[in-house]
Write an enzyme that holds these catalytic residues in place. Structure first.
Site, PDB file in Angstrom:
ATOM      1  N   PHE A  63       0.817  -1.222   0.000  1.00  0.00           N
ATOM      2  CA  PHE A  63       0.000   0.000   0.000  1.00  0.00           C
ATOM      3  C   PHE A  63       0.845   1.264   0.000  1.00  0.00           C
ATOM      4  CE2 PHE A  63       0.483   1.490   4.344  1.00  0.00           C
ATOM      5  CZ  PHE A  63       0.921   0.359   5.006  1.00  0.00           C
ATOM      6  N   ASP A 112       1.452   3.104  -3.246  1.00  0.00           N
ATOM      7  CA  ASP A 112       0.377   3.958  -3.771  1.00  0.00           C
ATOM      8  C   ASP A 112       0.011   5.107  -2.840  1.00  0.00           C
ATOM      9  OD1 ASP A 112       0.036   2.260  -6.014  1.00  0.00           O
ATOM     10  OD2 ASP A 112      -0.998   0.843  -4.708  1.00  0.00           O
ATOM     11  N   HIS A 113       0.461   5.031  -1.594  1.00  0.00           N
ATOM     12  CA  HIS A 113       0.050   6.050  -0.606  1.00  0.00           C
ATOM     13  C   HIS A 113       1.293   6.651   0.019  1.00  0.00           C
ATOM     14  CE1 HIS A 113      -1.782   7.910   2.951  1.00  0.00           C
ATOM     15  NE2 HIS A 113      -2.908   7.850   2.292  1.00  0.00           N
ATOM     16  N   PHE A 114       1.975   7.591  -0.652  1.00  0.00           N
ATOM     17  CA  PHE A 114       1.672   8.061  -2.004  1.00  0.00           C
ATOM     18  C   PHE A 114       2.884   7.754  -2.870  1.00  0.00           C
ATOM     19  CE2 PHE A 114      -0.710  10.697   0.985  1.00  0.00           C
ATOM     20  CZ  PHE A 114      -1.970  10.667   0.445  1.00  0.00           C
ATOM     21  N   VAL A 127       3.612   7.276   3.211  1.00  0.00           N
ATOM     22  CA  VAL A 127       3.191   7.502   4.602  1.00  0.00           C
ATOM     23  C   VAL A 127       2.071   6.513   4.945  1.00  0.00           C
ATOM     24  CG1 VAL A 127       3.792   9.961   4.710  1.00  0.00           C
ATOM     25  CG2 VAL A 127       1.521   9.296   3.919  1.00  0.00           C
TER      26      VAL A 127
END
Lengths: 173, 134
Positions: free
Chosen positions: A30, A33-35, A40
């Site tokens: 994750f 993609d974040h970010f 974070v």
């Protein structure tokens, strides 16, 4: 068992409080993609981590007989983000527990520095769950979960004595 | 130490603002918890937990929100109304509620309207009056 957002318990006092830790690593998908380029830990997953810490505290207090469902986020606020290499710790304390529900208060620490507060409510969905179309077996604390829990149970689980119980009202239905 | 009615009103208001995320000005004494303040089922338990903590009282299951009364078919009458027995039971279980409007047309669907801010204030006051003075 992929949806587990705590790594281990470091403290667990039955019916009272628990501390779980989560090490944030850049290998986690994750964070790509974040970010992109700015990884974070999403605050929503920090809430999930606290919900799992507190939810297991609530479940264990009733011998894992009930399905414990996150019912309400009473409060969630954060003053900082966790990034790869950080260690989050979730300090959950039981505030109230009855046959129907439980309330917990929780503090989030980032590398031992307080950065947030997450207070939650859980519903107990036991035998009544079947009437609502839910499975009759315990779908929260599964056999696989229980095997995992047993692994870190020794050494960190202590008892704080009997938990609060429901008191019957004086009037009858 | 006894708490004045004004202080009970103020603290019940704080409980509802925190539990339901409503503004202070929305919390009038005649506001209904469900219809006016948007309380959902889990919120009623949240309110119970917060009242217990705020006022240091114990609220037995079903004492403040006696939903079990409606689960008994003997308490239900025809045309969506509460039976006379049911009305009697509700009044027994909710001495802190104002039944003056409900008595005129005791529809099951109107039972949630009995749970107003004033109902909570009266309930807390009655609990505090019964509590031993420290």
């Amino acid at each position: 068992m992929r949806w587990i957002w705590i790594d281990k318990f470091t403290e667990f006092v039955s019916g009272s409080h628990a501390v779980a830790v989560k090490n944030v690593t850049l290998a986690e998908e994750f964070l790509q993609d974040h970010f992109p380029g700015y990884p974070v830990m999403p605050p929503s997953l920090v809430i999930e981590g606290m919900a799992q810490t507190a939810g297991i505290l609530v479940g264990e207090a009733r011998g894992f007989r009930e399905n414990v469902i996150l019912a309400k986020i009473r409060e969630a606020q954060f003053s900082d983000y966790a990034v790869p290499g950080d260690r989050l710790s979730y300090h959950a304390r039981m505030e109230s527990i009855t046959d129907a529900a439980a309330a917990t208060v929780g503090e989030v620490l980032l590398n031992d520095r307080a950065i947030g507060q997450v207070n939650l409510m859980f519903s107990h969905v036991g035998q009544s769950g079947a009437a609502m179309g839910l499975p009759s077996h315990n779908f929260v604390f599964t056999e696989q979960f229980m095997r995992l829990f047993e692994r870190f149970r020794d050494g960190v689980v202590a008892s704080a004595g009997p938990s609060d119980v429901d008191r019957a009202a004086s009037c009858q239905p | 130490m006894r708490i004045s009615r004004d202080e009970v009103v103020k603290q019940v208001g704080e409980v509802l603002v925190d539990a339901l995320g409503v503004d202070h000005e929305d919390v009038t004494e005649n506001a209904t918890l469900g219809g006016d303040l948007g309380a959902e089922s889990i919120d009623y338990l949240d309110i119970v937990f917060r009242l217990e903590k705020t006022f240091g009282i114990k609220i037995p299951k079903g004492e403040l929100f006696p939903d079990d009364v409606l689960n008994n078919p003997d308490n239900l009458g025809a045309n969506g109304r509460i039976s006379p027995r049911g009305l009697e039971r509700l009044k027994e279980c909710m001495p802190h509620a104002d039944f003056s409007a409900f008595d005129q047309n005791p529809l099951v669907s109107k039972v949630p309207d009995l749970f107003t801010v004033k109902t909570l204030i009266r309930y807390v006051q009655s609990k505090l009056e019964k509590a031993p003075v420290a």
